[in-house]
Structure formats: C-alpha cells, structure tokens
Design a protein around this motif. Sequence first.
Motif, PDB file in Angstrom:
ATOM      1  N   LEU A  35      -3.231 149.753 -50.753  1.00 32.78           N
ATOM      2  CA  LEU A  35      -2.311 149.167 -49.770  1.00 32.78           C
ATOM      3  C   LEU A  35      -1.911 147.743 -50.185  1.00 32.78           C
ATOM      4  O   LEU A  35      -1.476 146.942 -49.360  1.00 32.78           O
ATOM      5  CB  LEU A  35      -2.944 149.174 -48.381  1.00 32.78           C
ATOM      6  N   ASP A  36      -2.108 147.452 -51.460  1.00 36.04           N
ATOM      7  CA  ASP A  36      -1.644 146.198 -52.037  1.00 36.04           C
ATOM      8  C   ASP A  36      -2.355 144.966 -51.477  1.00 36.04           C
ATOM      9  O   ASP A  36      -1.740 143.953 -51.172  1.00 36.04           O
ATOM     10  CB  ASP A  36      -0.111 146.061 -51.852  1.00 36.04           C
ATOM     11  N   THR A 137      -5.698 147.253 -34.458  1.00 35.56           N
ATOM     12  CA  THR A 137      -4.935 148.431 -34.000  1.00 35.56           C
ATOM     13  C   THR A 137      -3.488 148.079 -33.651  1.00 35.56           C
ATOM     14  O   THR A 137      -2.789 148.870 -33.030  1.00 35.56           O
ATOM     15  CB  THR A 137      -5.595 149.051 -32.741  1.00 35.56           C
ATOM     16  N   ARG A 138      -3.063 146.907 -34.047  1.00 31.58           N
ATOM     17  CA  ARG A 138      -1.764 146.406 -33.577  1.00 31.58           C
ATOM     18  C   ARG A 138      -0.577 147.267 -34.008  1.00 31.58           C
ATOM     19  O   ARG A 138       0.480 147.206 -33.381  1.00 31.58           O
ATOM     20  CB  ARG A 138      -1.564 144.963 -34.046  1.00 31.58           C
ATOM     21  N   PHE A 231      -6.113 149.634 -41.639  1.00 32.21           N
ATOM     22  CA  PHE A 231      -6.094 148.627 -42.708  1.00 32.21           C
ATOM     23  C   PHE A 231      -4.751 147.880 -42.720  1.00 32.21           C
ATOM     24  O   PHE A 231      -4.700 146.675 -42.928  1.00 32.21           O
ATOM     25  CB  PHE A 231      -6.365 149.280 -44.057  1.00 32.21           C
ATOM     26  N   LYS A 232      -3.668 148.631 -42.478  1.00 34.72           N
ATOM     27  CA  LYS A 232      -2.355 147.978 -42.440  1.00 34.72           C
ATOM     28  C   LYS A 232      -2.264 146.986 -41.281  1.00 34.72           C
ATOM     29  O   LYS A 232      -1.617 145.947 -41.407  1.00 34.72           O
ATOM     30  CB  LYS A 232      -1.244 149.030 -42.294  1.00 34.72           C
ATOM     31  N   SER A 236      -1.440 143.105 -41.853  1.00 34.61           N
ATOM     32  CA  SER A 236      -0.245 142.500 -41.248  1.00 34.61           C
ATOM     33  C   SER A 236      -0.641 141.324 -40.358  1.00 34.61           C
ATOM     34  O   SER A 236       0.031 140.299 -40.327  1.00 34.61           O
ATOM     35  CB  SER A 236       0.538 143.537 -40.448  1.00 34.61           C
ATOM     36  N   TYR A 237      -1.767 141.469 -39.665  1.00 35.84           N
ATOM     37  CA  TYR A 237      -2.234 140.390 -38.795  1.00 35.84           C
ATOM     38  C   TYR A 237      -2.543 139.132 -39.600  1.00 35.84           C
ATOM     39  O   TYR A 237      -2.102 138.026 -39.265  1.00 35.84           O
ATOM     40  CB  TYR A 237      -3.474 140.838 -38.020  1.00 35.84           C
ATOM     41  N   ILE A 238      -3.298 139.328 -40.680  1.00 33.11           N
ATOM     42  CA  ILE A 238      -3.695 138.169 -41.491  1.00 33.11           C
ATOM     43  C   ILE A 238      -2.479 137.564 -42.190  1.00 33.11           C
ATOM     44  O   ILE A 238      -2.314 136.345 -42.224  1.00 33.11           O
ATOM     45  CB  ILE A 238      -4.790 138.561 -42.505  1.00 33.11           C
TER      46      ILE A 238
END
Lengths: 245, 80
Positions: A35-36, A137-138, A231-232, A236-238
């Motif tokens: 997922l890069d 879970t966003r 994981f995504k 995305s959050y970070i």
Amino acid sequence: MPEKSVQSREKVRYGVAVFPGSNCDYDTYRVISELDNRVNFVWHEERSLNNYDCIVLPGGFSYGDYLRTGAIARFSPLMQSLPDFLDRGGLVLGICNGFQILLEAGLLPGAMLQNKSLKFICRYVYLRVESNNSPFTRLFKKGQVIRMPIAHHAGNYYADENTIFEIENKKLVLLRYCDKEGSLTEESNPNGSLNNIAGITNLKGNVFGLMPHPERASSSLLGSEDGKLIFKSITSYIAERVRSF
Amino acid sequence: MKLKKARVYVTLKPTVLDPQGTTVAKALNHLGYHEVEGARVGKIIELHLSDQATRARVEEMAGKLLANPVIENFTVEMEE
C-alpha cells in the motif's frame, strides 16, 4: 514523533512488531508495503520507536500463549515503550494476538477468555463497522458490513459490567460480529464475545485492537479486500496530519 | 540451601463464565455423577523458591503476571 522529521518525509512509517512466536508478521508487512508505505520489522527488544508513525502488533502465538495469551509479551521492552510512543502521537494497531497483548498490557480495557465452544475457530466472519470516527476506520461507512477471517482460540471478549457500560457509552466498539445483513445475532457471534465485540479502541482513540485479520483480507485472490481499508485509513489519517503541520 | 515452595491458585472470578468448567460438569453428569451441579476450572502454579522468599513477594508476582485481575482471582499458599 518529532515534527521536523514528519514534515520532511513522504511515506507513512509503519513498524511491525516481532515477538518470539509471531506468525502473521510477514503477511502484515507485505500488505502494508504494497500500500506504498515504509515498513520495518521491529524486534520485541527494541525500545526506540522514534522513527515510526504506527506500530502494528501482529497475530501469532507470542511466547507460545503460555500462561495466558499475551501475558508474557506485554513485558517486552517494545511494549514498555508504547505509552511514550502514543504520547508522542503514534498509533498502535493490535491484530488477534496483538489485541490480546494490548489487553494484557492494559492499553485497552477488558480481557480475552477461551472461545465459548472451546475450539480454535478459523473462518471468515461478517463484521459491522460501528464507527468511522477513528483513525483506524475512517475510510469505511458507518454500519458497513465487511468480511474478514478470524483464527483464534481465545477471542471471547470479556469486561466487567461497569467497563462494558463505559465502552458502549463512549462508543469505543469499532467492529462487531454480525450476520450477512449486519444484524447482531447470537449465531453470528463466533466466540461468545460480550455484545458481539470484535474490535475496540481506547478513550484517546489512538489504539485499536481487533480479533479478525485484516492482513488476510487484503487480496481478492484470498477472498476479501476489506481489511486493506484499515491500513489505508491509518495511512490517510497520518498523511493528512503531516500535511496539516 | 533449604528450598521453599509456594502454590499460587488462579481461578476465574465468579462473575466470569467458564465454558471449560461447564463442559467438565456435563461430562461428569454423563458419567452418572448427577450430584455435580457445576465445576470451575483453574490452575495451580507451583514455585520453587530460595529460603529468602516471602509471601508478600509471591503475592506481588501473582498480581503482576500469574493472574489477570480483570478475569481471575488468586490465593497463595506457602510451604516451608
């Protein structure tokens, strides 16, 4: 984490913990890497977690599940460093045995009992996303029904009445076992967990433990890609937080 | 050096369901022991200790590692 280094880098940095007896570490590493993200294994004796945004405690049988699942792993140097890591803004994800370790360490409330059936259960289950108001879970929709496999002998979530009340009141349950339609039935609860609980977060929202294996549900070849979104979500959050500095 | 022994009895709290105990009780019923109305399964951890060992230290060990206070109780028995 120091802000300067956060600003000057591109990829989100994951550390996958390795305890003696971890066995989902490579699967987890692979999915995160695909997922890069930047990802490293972190040996359980490591104390310095400065170079990570998220530490993942993978599934397996740390210390042979001796005494109680997670009971011995929680005393490792890595685990002792987690409170500081969290204070500095890190996220911690515990999958299966990782969840059990987080409970033993007191980083999440409650405890795991043996499955009600006394059997090791290894199969796909349906889960309802109870909240997407979480870094973990966003990217899901609230109420979304997803599919992931479980594989455990001690996944029967327990907490005393007051703790359960607190957990429900503060909306800390992120995932519950359900049927295909998203109904919380007794039949869809594989292990006897109270309130069909499959995954919870803490009050601060920076720790998430779940019994299902998102890393085993991250490829359509293996039957489901629903786990990828966890994981995504983290990434995305970070990434957003980094950009907002 | 004289060795001491300690026995730590770890049991599930009464409020915690014990599927293992339920299964044991049912099995005993099937064997004709109809007086069995329930069973609880716990564990005993026997510690071999040097003669300086104290009950207080053993209780500390039990609280820290041997039992999980969320689901279990423990009692300590010292044997000289």
